[in-house]
Design a protein around this motif. Sequence first.
Motif, PDB file in Angstrom:
ATOM      1  N   UNK A 123       0.807  -1.216   0.000  1.00  0.00           N
ATOM      2  CA  UNK A 123       0.000   0.000   0.000  1.00  0.00           C
ATOM      3  C   UNK A 123       0.842   1.267   0.000  1.00  0.00           C
ATOM      4  N   UNK A 124       2.005   1.188  -0.642  1.00  0.00           N
ATOM      5  CA  UNK A 124       2.877   2.350  -0.687  1.00  0.00           C
ATOM      6  C   UNK A 124       3.718   2.522   0.549  1.00  0.00           C
ATOM      7  N   UNK A 125       3.593   1.619   1.476  1.00  0.00           N
ATOM      8  CA  UNK A 125       4.385   1.685   2.705  1.00  0.00           C
ATOM      9  C   UNK A 125       5.355   0.509   2.785  1.00  0.00           C
ATOM     10  N   UNK A 126       6.423   0.745   3.452  1.00  0.00           N
ATOM     11  CA  UNK A 126       7.443  -0.286   3.621  1.00  0.00           C
ATOM     12  C   UNK A 126       7.125  -1.104   4.868  1.00  0.00           C
ATOM     13  N   UNK A 127       7.110  -2.434   4.704  1.00  0.00           N
ATOM     14  CA  UNK A 127       6.797  -3.314   5.829  1.00  0.00           C
ATOM     15  C   UNK A 127       7.801  -4.469   5.853  1.00  0.00           C
ATOM     16  N   UNK A 128       7.866  -5.113   6.992  1.00  0.00           N
ATOM     17  CA  UNK A 128       8.775  -6.239   7.162  1.00  0.00           C
ATOM     18  C   UNK A 128       7.982  -7.546   7.120  1.00  0.00           C
ATOM     19  N   UNK A 129       8.356  -8.399   6.188  1.00  0.00           N
ATOM     20  CA  UNK A 129       7.647  -9.676   6.041  1.00  0.00           C
ATOM     21  C   UNK A 129       8.428 -10.779   6.746  1.00  0.00           C
ATOM     22  N   UNK A 130       7.732 -11.534   7.582  1.00  0.00           N
ATOM     23  CA  UNK A 130       8.376 -12.617   8.340  1.00  0.00           C
ATOM     24  C   UNK A 130       8.654 -13.799   7.423  1.00  0.00           C
ATOM     25  N   UNK A 131       9.761 -14.491   7.629  1.00  0.00           N
ATOM     26  CA  UNK A 131      10.051 -15.684   6.824  1.00  0.00           C
ATOM     27  C   UNK A 131       9.112 -16.830   7.165  1.00  0.00           C
ATOM     28  N   UNK A 132       8.899 -17.696   6.189  1.00  0.00           N
ATOM     29  CA  UNK A 132       8.057 -18.878   6.369  1.00  0.00           C
ATOM     30  C   UNK A 132       8.916 -20.119   6.129  1.00  0.00           C
ATOM     31  N   UNK A 133       8.890 -21.036   7.093  1.00  0.00           N
ATOM     32  CA  UNK A 133       9.644 -22.285   6.987  1.00  0.00           C
ATOM     33  C   UNK A 133       8.699 -23.404   6.559  1.00  0.00           C
TER      34      UNK A 133
END
Length: 238
Positions: A123-133
């Motif tokens: 949405x035009x914002x920077x976010x941190x995506x968690x890794x998926x194992x």
Amino acid sequence: MSENQAIKQKKPARRSGGYLFIPKKLQRPDILLWLRRSHAWTGFYGALFFFVLGLTGFYLNHRTAIMHIEGGTVKEVASLSAPVEPGLITSEEALAAWMQEAFAIDAEPSRGRGRRGGPVSFGGRRAEQAPVFTVSFRGPNAVITGEYELGANRVTVKRTNSSLLKALVDLHKVVGVNKLFILIMDTMAGAMMFMVLSGVLLWTRLHGPRLAAAGILGAVAVATAFALSGTLIGWAAP
């Protein structure tokens, strides 16, 4: 002695020339008897595996979009969301160890296909995506897969079972088997190669004219080359 009795007692003339690919000095009765018996017992040793390999090979030959034939099916039989303490699982290795303990799985995990974490734009914002194992335990009869997102308190676990035909096809591809089965399949491969070689050596004396044999092999080679000529892909770098 009548003429008919003389004809019956007359032995058929042996074909001249001997065995085409066996040196003259090795064409002794004891060696030829050993070769025939070895050929026969090798075929008996691998008879069941040879049949299964031929059956599954037929389906593997038709697994592409061209002339496709379904080679067995898989069915999801269980799916659950298991609770886990946040922070307990921090890697695929930790997820595999947790699943082995929680579900009494004695198989070794296959290579995971998780998702790397990192910054993303949303949405035009920077976010941190968690890794998926993601970890899978594969066997010919079933596949158990676990998926965990770092920091979550749940692990999604699914099990799919294979039909008998699918299990046999996976055994042909040596999927989810142990080292002993791989060694057994190595002996089957060696048995097939020995049967081909010994069969060719014996055939040159026991069956048919050699010109016909050369014609059959030549026809198969030409047909194979013609079929492959339409599938080869050419490529050149720009």
